[in-house]
Motif scaffolding. Structure first.
Motif, short mmCIF file in Angstrom:
data_model
loop_
_atom_site.label_atom_id
_atom_site.label_comp_id
_atom_site.label_asym_id
_atom_site.label_seq_id
_atom_site.Cartn_x
_atom_site.Cartn_y
_atom_site.Cartn_z
N UNK A 1 0.84 -1.19 0.00
CA UNK A 1 0.00 0.00 0.00
C UNK A 1 0.88 1.25 0.00
N UNK A 2 0.38 2.28 -0.66
CA UNK A 2 1.09 3.55 -0.77
C UNK A 2 0.14 4.66 -0.34
N UNK A 3 0.55 5.46 0.66
CA UNK A 3 -0.25 6.57 1.18
C UNK A 3 0.50 7.88 1.02
N UNK A 4 -0.23 8.90 0.68
CA UNK A 4 0.33 10.24 0.71
C UNK A 4 0.08 10.82 2.10
N UNK A 5 1.14 10.96 2.89
CA UNK A 5 0.99 11.53 4.23
C UNK A 5 0.69 13.02 4.16
N UNK A 6 1.25 13.69 3.15
CA UNK A 6 1.03 15.13 3.04
C UNK A 6 -0.41 15.45 2.71
N UNK A 7 -1.02 14.64 1.84
CA UNK A 7 -2.38 14.92 1.37
C UNK A 7 -3.42 14.10 2.10
N UNK A 8 -3.00 13.03 2.78
CA UNK A 8 -3.93 12.22 3.55
C UNK A 8 -4.81 11.32 2.71
N UNK A 9 -4.25 10.65 1.73
CA UNK A 9 -5.07 9.73 0.93
C UNK A 9 -4.23 8.53 0.49
N UNK A 10 -4.95 7.48 0.18
CA UNK A 10 -4.28 6.28 -0.32
C UNK A 10 -4.05 6.43 -1.82
N UNK A 11 -2.81 6.25 -2.23
CA UNK A 11 -2.46 6.38 -3.64
C UNK A 11 -2.65 5.06 -4.38
N UNK A 12 -2.13 4.00 -3.79
CA UNK A 12 -2.18 2.70 -4.46
C UNK A 12 -2.29 1.59 -3.42
N UNK A 13 -2.78 0.45 -3.89
CA UNK A 13 -2.73 -0.80 -3.14
C UNK A 13 -2.81 -1.93 -4.14
N UNK A 14 -1.94 -2.87 -3.99
CA UNK A 14 -1.94 -4.01 -4.92
C UNK A 14 -1.36 -5.22 -4.23
N UNK A 15 -1.71 -6.39 -4.73
CA UNK A 15 -1.21 -7.63 -4.15
C UNK A 15 -0.19 -8.23 -5.09
N UNK A 16 1.00 -8.51 -4.55
CA UNK A 16 2.08 -9.12 -5.33
C UNK A 16 2.24 -10.56 -4.87
N UNK A 17 1.53 -11.48 -5.50
CA UNK A 17 1.63 -12.88 -5.15
C UNK A 17 0.83 -13.23 -3.91
N UNK A 18 0.92 -14.49 -3.52
CA UNK A 18 0.14 -15.00 -2.40
C UNK A 18 0.96 -15.21 -1.14
N UNK A 19 2.27 -15.02 -1.23
CA UNK A 19 3.13 -15.21 -0.07
C UNK A 19 3.53 -13.85 0.52
N UNK A 20 4.00 -13.83 1.76
CA UNK A 20 4.33 -12.55 2.42
C UNK A 20 5.43 -11.78 1.71
N UNK A 21 5.33 -10.45 1.82
CA UNK A 21 6.41 -9.55 1.42
C UNK A 21 7.25 -9.29 2.65
N UNK A 22 8.56 -9.49 2.56
CA UNK A 22 9.43 -9.36 3.72
C UNK A 22 10.07 -7.99 3.84
N UNK A 23 10.31 -7.32 2.70
CA UNK A 23 11.12 -6.10 2.74
C UNK A 23 10.80 -5.22 1.54
N UNK A 24 11.11 -3.93 1.69
CA UNK A 24 10.86 -2.94 0.64
C UNK A 24 12.10 -2.09 0.43
N UNK A 25 12.25 -1.59 -0.79
CA UNK A 25 13.27 -0.60 -1.12
C UNK A 25 12.75 0.22 -2.28
N UNK A 26 13.33 1.40 -2.48
CA UNK A 26 12.90 2.29 -3.55
C UNK A 26 14.03 2.51 -4.54
N UNK A 27 13.67 2.53 -5.80
CA UNK A 27 14.64 2.80 -6.87
C UNK A 27 14.12 3.94 -7.73
N UNK A 28 15.00 4.80 -8.17
CA UNK A 28 14.57 5.94 -8.96
C UNK A 28 13.95 5.48 -10.28
N UNK A 29 13.01 6.27 -10.74
CA UNK A 29 12.39 6.00 -12.03
C UNK A 29 12.11 7.35 -12.69
N UNK A 30 11.64 7.32 -13.89
CA UNK A 30 11.27 8.55 -14.59
C UNK A 30 9.82 8.91 -14.37
#
Length: 1080
Positions: free
Chosen positions: A789-818
Motif C-alpha cells: 500500500x502507498x499513502x500520501x501523508x502530506x495529502x492524507x489519501x491512499x495512492x495505491x494498493x496491490x497484491x504481489x503474489x500469495x506469499x508474504x512480502x518481507x522487505x521494501x526498497x525504492x529505486x529511482x524512475x522517470x
C-alpha cells in the motif's frame, strides 16, 4: 542446346542451391564429360563429345558442377541417387589424365541457373555416367570424402540427417582460424568462435563458419563460392550497433550493423536482394554469443555509447525513441522499423523478416481519400479477426481443440502473419531464387502467386489459411518487387492470364505512386491515432496470454518464444522436427511491452515528400539499417535537446495542479484490498499542459517490457520527460539517507492522532519518502498477505494498493524512475524480488534471486543487495531496472538471471543487511549472530567477520558518517560496531527485551522490540535510553524515517498488530533532553 561457347559469367552457385540441412564442404577446379548416351532434353551432340571446364563442389548431400560457360546450366547430382563413385585409370578414349579422374553413376540429374536465370529446375531421371577430372589435385582428396558421404546418404533421411549433423558439428569443433590470414600479426585476438552465418542474400540457409575479432577488425574465413578472398575482414570502426538475436527461437544469434555496405557484408547479388550492411551470426551457445557481444561492445565503447544498447529492448533507448515518436519527431515508418529491430526482426532471416501492417482497405476506388476512416483497416484487430464470419469459424475450431494438454494449447490461427513463405510471396519477383529454394526448385502454382494488391487483400479477409501482414517494402522505394523482370517466367494462371507485373489499385498511377501513397497512409492522422493498437497486437501486451485471447490474437503455440526448449529435447529427430516447424511456419517477435502502448501526441508528421522520396530510395539501396538507425539517433537526440524549456514549463505546471481526495474511511481500512480498481478511488486532475503530453515508458520495465504508461481508469497519462530532468541520479536508500545535520529530536503525535490499521495482516515493512515529483511525504508498506500500500501523508489519501503474489512480502526498497513516484522493489517469501510502479498501479515483473525466501533488501547507487534464508547475500546491478523483470507470475516465465556477486561466507540464514551510499560496502547479519562486512570489489572476500553478538542479528543500519554499524539482536542488545577497525564493538546497550528492527538518525539509534516498544539509544551516551513509546501491542517489525530536504522529519513504525504509527520529528535538542531525563 548447351553450347560450349565462350560466354562466361560471374559464379552462379550459391548456398540457395543446397538442400535443407546441407553443408558446403570443398571445391576443386575440374573438367566434366557428360554421358555418351543421349539424355532427355539436356544436351545436343554439339558438345556431347567435349569436355566442360568448371568447378566441382562437394556438399553433404549433393555433388555440383558449375560450368565456366554461363550458357550451360549448373549440374546437381544428388548423392542419394548416386549408385557408384570410382576412380578411373588412364582412359585414352575419354582423355582421362593419370590418377585425377573418377566416374559417377547417377539416376537423377538436376539442372539449374542456365544463363544465370532463376527458373524452375529441370529433373532428368534417366541413368547416366559422368566423368570428372580434377585439374590440379589428386583424386583421393575428393574420393575419400565423397564415398563416405555416399554411404551416409544411402540411409533413411532421419538417420542420414542426424549423422550429417553430428559430423558437421565435429568438423566445426576441430576447425581453426589460420592466423596467418590476419593483416597484422600483432592484432590482439578478442574472441574466436565457431558460428553459422545467415545473410541478406541467403536468409533461407546458414553455413558453418568462424568469427574472429581482434582489437581492430572482424574476420571470417570463406568458402570459395565466387573466387572470394580466403578471409573477409572489416574494421571495427565501421560498426554502428550490435544486437542480440534469436535463431529458431533460441537466444544464440548476434547481428552486427555497419555504417554502409562493406567487405564484411557484401556478397554476390542473388535474387534481387540488396545488402543492408548487416551480418548475422548464430553461435553454438548463449554463452558464446553473449561473450562475443560483450567483448565487441566493451571494445567499441570509446567510439559510441550506444553501440550495445541502441537495439537492446532493456536499454533506455526504447523509452527515448518512443517519446520522440509520441512527440512527432519520428515517423510511423521509422518507429515501426525500430520496434522490429529491437524485437529481433532481421532481413537476414526470412522467418524473422520485419512485419508491417495493412493500413488501407480501399483498393477499388479511383481516388484514395485519407481523410475518410472508411478507407482504413481496423488496426485494433489482427488480420484473422477482421472478417466476423471467418472469425466465427476460427472460434468454433478453437472450442473443439483439446485444452487439457497445456504443452499443446489450442489456437485460432494455424498459420502466422509472418513466415518465410509469406515474405517470398511478396518478394518472388525480386527473389525468385529464394522461392525456388523454399519450393524445392519450383515456383508456387501461378494462381497462388502474388498477382494483385486488391486480390491479396481479399485473400487475407476470406481465406482461412491466409492471415499475413505486409512487409516494409510496401512503404519504401524502390518498387521493383511489384514489377516482373524479363528473365523471370512465373507462369500462366488458370484463366489464361500470365503472372506479370502486380495489378495495382485504380488510385495508383504506377508502382512508385502506389508505394508513396501507401506511405502517406501510414503517416496520416487516422493511422497515427490508431497505430498503437496494432503495436499492442504484434509487439505488446496483446501478443500473448489472456489479453491475446480476448483480442482474438492466438496463433499456434510453436510461434511463441518459450513454448518449447529445444535444448531439453533428447531425441534428435524430434528436435529437428520442431526446428523445421519453427523456421517454416512463423515466429512472433520478441514482446516489447506488456501494457497498452501510448497513443501519439502529434497525430500527423509533416513530411517533405521530395526529401522523403530520396530517403526512401536511399533506404533501399544498400544502407537500410544504417539509414534508419542514423535517423532514429539524430531525431531522438534533437527531440531531447530541444524540449528542455518545454519540460520545465510542464513540470512547473504539474507541481501545483494535483488535486486528490478519497473517502475518510480509507485511512482506517482499505476495504477491498485485492482489486486495484476497487482500491484506487483517488481522482487526479491535471492542467491542460500535462494532458497534452503522454507518457511513453518508465525507466523501469520488464523483459518483456512492462510499460509504466498503463493508465488506471482514474489516471491520465504523463510524459516521463516532465520529471526526468529534475530527478536526482542517485537511488533512494530505503528509509535511511546520509544525515549531515546535528542530532534530531522527537515529538510525540497529538492525542487526536490514531494509529493506522491499513492492513488486515501483520505489516512486515514500512518506508517513508518524499522522493516524488511533488516532494510530498509518502508512506509505503507491505504485509504478510503480499499486499503493498502507498499513502500520501502530506495529502492524507491512499495512492495505491496491490497484491504481489500469495506469499508474504518481507522487505521494501525504492529505486529511482522517470515516473512521478520511485519504483518499489519488494522482497518476497517466494524467493523473488518484485518491481512495482506506483504511477500506474501494476507490477513490472519479478526476478528469482534466491533459493529460499528473500529476508532483506537494500538499494544503493544502482546496486540492489538481497539477503535470504538460504544463507547468501547477492549483489545485482539494477541497470535502470531492465533485463530481468517479467510481467507474469507463472514460474515458467520467471527469468533466470545471474547475480553480479554472490557472498557465501555465512553458515546460517541472513536476517539483516545494509549497504553504504556508494553501493560498495555491504554489511550482513545472520541468524547465528555472525556479522560480516564486505567490499563487493574484492570478489566475495570479507573485510571482517564478527561472532561477538549474542542472539540473532535481526536488523542493522550504518551510521550517517559511515563509521559505525548499528546492530540489534534477539538477545535484547543494541551494538555500535566500528566499521573500519575489524568490527570491534564500541558500545552496547541491553534493552532487556528482544529487538526486531532498527533505524539511525544522526547519533541516535531507534530500535523496535518484540513487545511493541520503540526504544532510543545514543551510542555516545551509554546510560541514556528512552522506552516510554509503546505504540504497538505486538512486535515492531520495521521502522522508516522520512526526510525533508535530506533531514529527518518523521518516523513510521510497522507492527505484527497490523498497525502503522507515525511520529513527527522537530524541536532541535528535544530528543537529547528526553534521553538525559530518562537517564536521570
Amino acid at each position: 542446346m548447351w553450347s560450349d561457347g565462350s560466354a562466361r559469367a560471374a559464379r552462379r552457385f550459391s548456398y540457395l542451391l543446397l538442400q535443407d540441412g546441407e553443408h558446403y564442404i570443398q571445391d576443386w577446379i575440374a573438367t566434366c564429360k557428360p554421358p555418351s548416351a543421349p539424355r532427355l532434353r539436356l544436351h545436343s551432340s554439339s558438345w556431347q563429345q567435349n569436355w566442360i571446364k568448371g568447378r566441382l563442389r562437394l556438399c553433404s548431400k549433393s555433388i555440383f558442377f558449375e560450368p565456366d560457360a554461363a550458357s550451360i546450366p549448373i549440374l546437381m547430382l544428388p548423392l542419394n541417387k548416386v549408385s557408384r563413385i570410382e576412380q578411373l585409370a588412364d582412359r585414352p578414349e575419354l582423355e582421362m589424365k593419370g590418377n585425377r579422374g573418377f566416374m559417377v553413376e547417377v539416376s537423377l540429374l538436376v539442372t539449374m541457373k542456365k544463363n544465370g536465370v532463376d527458373a524452375p529446375y529441370e529433373f532428368d531421371k534417366s541413368e547416366g555416367t559422368w566423368w570428372f577430372i580434377l585439374d590440379f589435385a589428386p583424386v583421393q582428396q575428393f574420393l575419400h570424402q565423397a564415398q563416405s558421404l555416399l554411404s551416409v546418404n544411402s540411409l533413411p533421411p532421419p538417420e542420414r540427417d542426424m549423422i550429417l549433423r553430428n559430423t558437421a558439428a565435429q568438423k566445426e569443433a576441430q576447425a581453426h582460424f589460420d592466423i596467418s590470414r590476419l593483416e597484422d600479426y600483432n592484432e590482439e585476438i578478442l574472441f574466436n568462435f565457431p558460428a553459422a552465418q545467415a545473410s541478406l542474400q541467403f536468409p533461407t540457409s546458414q553455413q558453418k563458419t568462424r568469427i574472429l575479432a581482434t582489437g581492430s577488425c572482424l574476420h571470417q574465413p570463406l568458402h570459395n563460392l565466387n573466387n572470394d578472398t580466403p578471409v573477409r575482414s572489416q574494421k571495427l570502426s565501421f560498426i554502428i550497433a550490435v544486437a542480440k538475436r534469436r535463431h529458431s527461437l533460441q537466444h544464440i544469434g548476434l547481428e552486427i550493423f555497419f555504417k554502409d555496405v562493406n567487405m564484411f557484408t557484401r556478397q554476390t547479388s542473388v535474387g534481387g536482394f540488396v545488402d543492408g550492411g548487416t551480418a548475422f551470426f548464430t553461435f553454438l551457445s548463449v554463452q558464446d554469443r553473449d561473450n562475443a557481444r560483450d567483448l565487441l561492445v566493451d571494445k567499441l565503447k570509446g567510439q559510441t555509447s550506444s553501440i550495445g544498447s541502441l537495439l537492446d529492448k532493456g536499454s533506455s533507448w526504447l523509452d527515448r525513441v518512443t517519446a520522440a515518436w509520441q512527440a512527432g519527431h519520428i515517423s510511423n515508418y521509422d518507429y515501426l522499423m525500430y520496434l522490429n529491430l529491437v524485437a529481433g526482426r532481421t532481413r537476414c532471416d526470412l522467418a524473422q523478416w520485419p512485419v508491417m501492417p495493412w493500413v488501407l482497405k480501399d483498393y477499388e476506388s479511383t481516388t484514395l481519400n485519407l481523410k475518410d476512416p472508411a478507407s482504413f483497416r481496423d488496426l485494433s484487430k489482427p488480420i484473422g479477426a477482421l472478417n466476423p464470419s471467418r472469425l466465427a469459424i476460427f472460434h468454433e475450431r478453437f472450442q473443439q481443440m483439446p485444452c487439457k494438454d497445456v504443452s499443446h494449447p489450442p489456437f485460432l490461427y494455424g498459420t502466422h502473419y509472418s513466415a518465410p513463405g509469406y515474405v517470398l510471396y511478396w518478394l518472388v519477383r525480386v527473389a525468385p531464387a529464394h522461392m525456388l529454394r523454399l519450393q524445392n526448385g519450383r515456383f508456387d502454382t501461378p494462381d497462388r502467386l502474388f498477382f494483385s494488391i486488391g486480390e491479396s487483400w481479399q485473400s487475407v479477409l476470406t481465406n482461412h489459411a491466409d492471415v499475413k501482414e505486409l512487409i516494409p517494402e510496401f512503404y519504401g522505394l524502390p518498387s521493383g518487387f511489384l514489377v516482373t523482370r524479363n528473365d523471370v517466367n512465373l507462369g500462366v494462371r488458370q484463366n489464361g492470364v500470365p503472372v506479370g507485373d502486380v495489378t495495382l489499385p485504380p488510385w495508383a498511377k504506377d508502382p512508385d505512386d502506389f508505394l508513396i501513397k501507401n506511405r502517406r497512409a501510414l503517416e496520416c492522422k487516422h493511422v497515427s491515432m490508431n497505430i498503437q493498437e496494432w503495436i499492442d497486437l504484434i509487439f505488446g501486451y496483446k501478443q500473448q496470454g489472456e489479453a491475446a485471447l480476448a483480442a482474438d490474437n492466438v496463433f499456434h503455440y510453436l510461434t511463441y518464444e518459450g513454448a518449447v526448449d529445444l535444448d531439453k529435447i533428447e531425441d534428435p529427430f524430434e528436435r529437428m522436427s520442431f526446428e523445421a516447424q519453427i523456421n517454416e511456419f512463423g515466429q512472433a517477435p520478441q514482446q516489447l511491452f506488456t501494457g497498452p502502448h501510448p497513443s501519439r501526441s502529434a497525430v500527423e508528421t509533416s513530411v517533405d515528400f521530395e526529401e522523403h522520396r530520396q530517403a526512401m530510395v536511399e533506404s533501399g539501396t544498400g544502407s537500410l539499417c544504417a539509414a534508419i538507425l542514423s535517423r532514429i539517433m539524430s531525431k531522438t537526440a534533437a527531440f531531447e535537446g530541444g524540449a528542455t524549456e518545454e519540460m520545465r514549463v510542464a513540470e512547473a505546471a504539474l507541481s501545483h495542479t494535483i488535486s486528490v481526495g478519497i473517502p475518510e474511511s480509507v485511512k482506517q481500512d482499505s476495504g477491498s484490498d485485492t482489486e486495484e480498481d476497487d482500491i484506487l478511488s483517488a481522482k487526479i486532475e491535471f492542467k491542460r499542459e500535462a494532458e497534452a503530453s503522454t507518457f511513453h515508458q518508465s525507466a523501469w520495465s520488464s523483459t518483456p517490457k512492462t510499460p509504466a504508461w498503463l493508465p488506471t481508469p482514474h489516471t491520465p497519462q504523463l510524459d516521463a520527460n516532465l520529471f526526468r530532468r529534475s530527478k536526482s541520479p542517485n537511488f533512494m536508500l530505503s528509509p535511511r539517507m546520509e544525515c549531515r545535520e546535528q542530532p534530531w529530536t522527537l515529538k510525540k503525535l497529538t492525542d487526536s492522532q490514531q494509529p493506522w490499521r491499513v492492513h488486515r495482516e501483520p505489516v512486515n515493512a514500512v518506508l517513508v519518502s518524499d522522493d516524488n515529483a511533488s516532494e510530498s511525504s509518502t508512506l509505503y508498506s507491505a504485509s504478510k498477505d503480499g499486499l503493498i500500500k502507498v499513502y500520501s501523508l502530506s495529502e492524507g489519501f491512499q495512492v495505491r494498493a496491490t497484491k504481489l503474489g500469495n506469499l508474504p512480502i518481507s522487505s521494501l526498497a525504492l529505486a529511482t524512475s522517470n515516473d512521478a513516484y520511485p519504483t518499489v522493489l519488494a522482497g518476497s517469501y517466494d524467493n523473488c524480488v518484485y518491481a512495482y510502479s506506483v504511477d500506474y498501479g501494476r507490477s513490472l515483473g519479478k526476478v528469482r534471486v534466491h533459493d529460499d525466501s528473500v529476508s532483506c533488501l537494500r538499494v544503493s547507487n544502482s546496486k540492489m543487495v538481497t539477503g535470504s534464508w538460504d544463507a547468501t547475500v547477492k549483489v545485482w546491478t539494477l541497470d535502470e531496472g531492465r533485463g530481468g523483470w517479467v510481467h507474469n507470475s507463472g514460474a515458467s516465465n520467471t527469468p533466470i538471471v545471474v547475480a553480479e556477486i554472490e557472498l557465501t561466507e555465512h553458515e546460517a540464514g541472513i536476517w539483516s543487511l545494509d549497504v553504504d551510499s556508494t553501493g560498495v560496502v555491504v554489511a550482513s547479519g545472520a541468524e547465528d549472530g555472525t556479522v560480516i562486512l564486505w567490499d563487493i570489489r574484492s570478489n566475495g572476500i570479507p573485510i571482517w567477520t564478527s561472532n561477538d553478538l549474542a542472539g540473532s542479528a535481526s536488523s542493522m543500519r550504518m551510521s550517517s558518517d559511515g563509521h559505525k554499524l548499528i546492530v540489534v539482536s534477539t538477545s535484547g542488545f543494541i551494538y555500535a560496531m566500528e566499521l573500519r577497525r575489524g568490527g570491534s564493538i564500541l558500545s552496547q546497550k541491553n534493552c532487556e527485551t528482544p529487538l526486531r528492527s532498527c533505524e539511525v538518525i544522526g547519533d541516535v539509534a531507534l530500535a523496535g522490540s518484540f513487545s511493541g516498544e520503540l526504544l532510543f539509544w545514543s551510542w555516545d551516551n551509554d546510560a541514556a535510553t528512552f522506552q516510554n513509546l509503546r505504540n504497538h501491542s505486538e512486535a515492531v517489525t520495521s521502522i522508516g524515517v522520512g526526510r525533508r530536504h535530506g533531514m529527518a522529519a518523521s518516523v513510521a513504525t510497522a507492527s505484527e498488530d497490523c498497525m502503522i504509527q507515525i511520529q513527527q520529528l522537530g524541536g532541535r535538542g528535544l530528543l537529547h533532553a528526553i534521553l538525559r531525563s530518562s537517564a536521570s
